[in-house]
Write a protein that holds these residues in place. Structure first.
Motif, PDB file in Angstrom:
ATOM      1  N   GLU A 109       0.771  -1.068   0.129  1.00  3.55           N
ATOM      2  CA  GLU A 109       0.221  -0.205   0.187  1.00  3.55           C
ATOM      3  C   GLU A 109       0.708   0.920   0.294  1.00  3.55           C
ATOM      4  O   GLU A 109       0.335   2.382  -0.549  1.00  3.55           O
ATOM      5  CB  GLU A 109      -0.912  -0.270   1.291  1.00  3.55           C
ATOM      6  CG  GLU A 109      -1.761   1.437   1.442  1.00  3.55           C
ATOM      7  CD  GLU A 109      -2.470   1.094   2.441  1.00  3.55           C
ATOM      8  OE1 GLU A 109      -3.232   1.680   2.839  1.00  3.55           O
ATOM      9  OE2 GLU A 109      -2.650   0.357   3.219  1.00  3.55           O
ATOM     10  N   ALA A 110       2.300   0.812   0.638  1.00  4.17           N
ATOM     11  CA  ALA A 110       2.761   1.903   0.959  1.00  4.17           C
ATOM     12  C   ALA A 110       3.710   2.589   0.386  1.00  4.17           C
ATOM     13  O   ALA A 110       4.756   3.174  -0.144  1.00  4.17           O
ATOM     14  CB  ALA A 110       3.995   2.563   2.378  1.00  4.17           C
ATOM     15  N   ARG A 111       3.866   1.180  -0.614  1.00  2.00           N
ATOM     16  CA  ARG A 111       5.299   1.121  -1.498  1.00  2.00           C
ATOM     17  C   ARG A 111       6.534   1.692  -0.789  1.00  2.00           C
ATOM     18  O   ARG A 111       7.203   2.502  -1.301  1.00  2.00           O
ATOM     19  CB  ARG A 111       4.774   2.069  -3.592  1.00  2.00           C
ATOM     20  CG  ARG A 111       3.870   2.318  -3.851  1.00  2.00           C
ATOM     21  CD  ARG A 111       3.450   3.029  -5.045  1.00  2.00           C
ATOM     22  NE  ARG A 111       2.110   2.458  -5.824  1.00  2.00           N
ATOM     23  CZ  ARG A 111       2.048   2.824  -6.398  1.00  2.00           C
ATOM     24  NH1 ARG A 111       2.593   4.036  -7.280  1.00  2.00           N
ATOM     25  NH2 ARG A 111       0.941   2.340  -7.410  1.00  2.00           N
ATOM     26  N   GLY A 112       6.649   1.317   0.421  1.00  2.00           N
ATOM     27  CA  GLY A 112       8.046   1.782   0.871  1.00  2.00           C
ATOM     28  C   GLY A 112       8.900   0.354   0.777  1.00  2.00           C
ATOM     29  O   GLY A 112       8.537  -0.858   0.076  1.00  2.00           O
ATOM     30  N   PRO A 113       9.987  -0.301   1.823  1.00  2.00           N
ATOM     31  CA  PRO A 113      10.699  -0.652   1.796  1.00  2.00           C
ATOM     32  C   PRO A 113      10.051  -2.163   1.501  1.00  2.00           C
ATOM     33  O   PRO A 113       8.643  -2.563   2.749  1.00  2.00           O
ATOM     34  CB  PRO A 113      11.229  -0.865   3.439  1.00  2.00           C
ATOM     35  CG  PRO A 113      11.377   0.927   3.023  1.00  2.00           C
ATOM     36  CD  PRO A 113      10.236   1.198   3.354  1.00  2.00           C
ATOM     37  N   ALA A 114      10.286  -3.134   1.046  1.00  2.00           N
ATOM     38  CA  ALA A 114       9.538  -4.730   1.320  1.00  2.00           C
ATOM     39  C   ALA A 114       9.540  -5.295   2.303  1.00  2.00           C
ATOM     40  O   ALA A 114      10.617  -5.093   2.867  1.00  2.00           O
ATOM     41  CB  ALA A 114      10.615  -5.096  -0.685  1.00  2.00           C
ATOM     42  N   ILE A 115       8.811  -6.326   2.365  1.00  2.00           N
ATOM     43  CA  ILE A 115       9.375  -6.936   3.809  1.00  2.00           C
ATOM     44  C   ILE A 115       9.801  -8.648   3.120  1.00  2.00           C
ATOM     45  O   ILE A 115       9.367  -9.354   2.317  1.00  2.00           O
ATOM     46  CB  ILE A 115       7.624  -7.755   4.392  1.00  2.00           C
ATOM     47  CG1 ILE A 115       7.064  -6.409   5.516  1.00  2.00           C
ATOM     48  CG2 ILE A 115       8.200  -8.332   5.537  1.00  2.00           C
ATOM     49  CD1 ILE A 115       7.890  -5.055   5.802  1.00  2.00           C
ATOM     50  N   MET A 116      11.154  -8.954   4.002  1.00  2.00           N
ATOM     51  CA  MET A 116      11.669 -10.215   3.909  1.00  2.00           C
ATOM     52  C   MET A 116      11.854 -11.343   4.928  1.00  2.00           C
ATOM     53  O   MET A 116      11.556 -10.559   6.457  1.00  2.00           O
ATOM     54  CB  MET A 116      12.906  -9.533   3.940  1.00  2.00           C
ATOM     55  CG  MET A 116      13.687 -10.963   3.248  1.00  2.00           C
ATOM     56  SD  MET A 116      15.590 -10.877   2.659  1.00  2.00           S
ATOM     57  CE  MET A 116      15.953  -9.583   4.342  1.00  2.00           C
ATOM     58  N   VAL A 117      11.358 -12.174   4.436  1.00  2.00           N
ATOM     59  CA  VAL A 117      10.431 -13.125   5.804  1.00  2.00           C
ATOM     60  C   VAL A 117      11.644 -13.256   6.152  1.00  2.00           C
ATOM     61  O   VAL A 117      11.901 -14.346   5.138  1.00  2.00           O
ATOM     62  CB  VAL A 117       8.977 -13.881   5.517  1.00  2.00           C
ATOM     63  CG1 VAL A 117       9.215 -14.371   6.869  1.00  2.00           C
ATOM     64  CG2 VAL A 117       7.875 -12.930   5.486  1.00  2.00           C
ATOM     65  N   GLY A 118      12.103 -14.148   7.887  1.00  2.00           N
ATOM     66  CA  GLY A 118      13.466 -14.521   8.048  1.00  2.00           C
ATOM     67  C   GLY A 118      12.838 -14.859   9.357  1.00  2.00           C
ATOM     68  O   GLY A 118      11.799 -14.437  10.582  1.00  2.00           O
TER      69      GLY A 118
END
Length: 230
Positions: free
Chosen positions: A171-180
């Motif tokens: 929605e925000a077109r911000g930093p991607a979420i990398m799941v770890g």
């Protein structure tokens, strides 16, 4: 879908690249959660692979609140990593209120030059992840992604929160979420089916006996890349 793999040395890096890893996070002292590696290791790894290498910038494991001598060490590390021509850094900082430490973050961003950046799992210790994400969005042109388990010890225990963060990032077109954190091939299919994240971060889950005292097992990485192309 990107697969990032933690590596500790040149051998790890070569195995991970050959198996198909898209990006490497280079760290030392995993028994303390991952600290800055020494210059020789950084140079060896960068000379041995062609995939992007992001170097951990973390002077100690006591906390993520950096002042005085800690900040000077971070500045020196940034100079070293920049001179080595790494692809990026992995860094995170918090203040005493468990919020993103904006002054320290802006200092690091001003010194990192063209290095790309991942904000690491300091994000999992903030009081309010939505507010912290909105803060990091202000720097989305200089912070590519955020590594997070959704605030839980293992990502599989915080799928609702991770879904929320991934939706927020789109929605925000911000930093991607990398799941770890705590990801293993045995449970990955169900997690990815639900989250459909852009990137996943693997550590012990792709190592022999699932131990950082052992080297990387290429088979799980190869399997993960097959999922991506199915």
């Amino acid at each position: 879908m990107e697969i990032e793999v933690i590596v500790q040395n040149e051998q790890d890096a070569r195995i991970a690249e050959k198996a198909g890893a898209d990006r490497l996070e280079l760290v030392a002292t995993m028994e303390e959660g991952g600290l800055t590696p020494n210059l020789r290791v950084i140079e060896q790894v960068l000379a041995s692979v062609n995939v992007p290498v992001f170097v951990m910038v973390r002077p100690h494991s006591r906390h993520f609140c950096y002042r005085g001598a800690d900040l000077e060490v971070i500045k020196e590390t940034l100079s070293v990593v920049t001179n080595c021509q790494a692809d990026g850094i992995v860094f995170g900082c918090l203040n005493e209120k468990k919020e993103v430490d904006v002054p320290v973050l802006e200092t690091v961003l001003s010194l990192k030059g063209d290095l790309k950046m991942t904000f690491h799992r300091a994000f999992d210790e903030v009081m309010d992840q939505t507010a912290a994400y909105q803060t990091l969005c202000r720097y989305s042109s200089r912070i590519e992604r955020i590594l997070t388990s959704g605030g839980a010890e293992k990502a599989g225990d915080a799928l609702d929160q991770l879904e929320h963060l991934i939706a927020l990032s789109k929605e925000a077109r911000g930093p991607a979420i990398m799941v770890g954190s705590g990801l293993h091939p045995q449970t990955f299919t169900a997690i990815h089916k639900r989250l459909k994240a852009e990137a996943y971060h693997f550590g012990s889950g792709v190592r022999i006996h699932q131990s950082f005292n052992k080297t990387i097992d290429p088979s799980p990485i190869e399997w993960l890349k097959e999922i991506e192309t199915d």
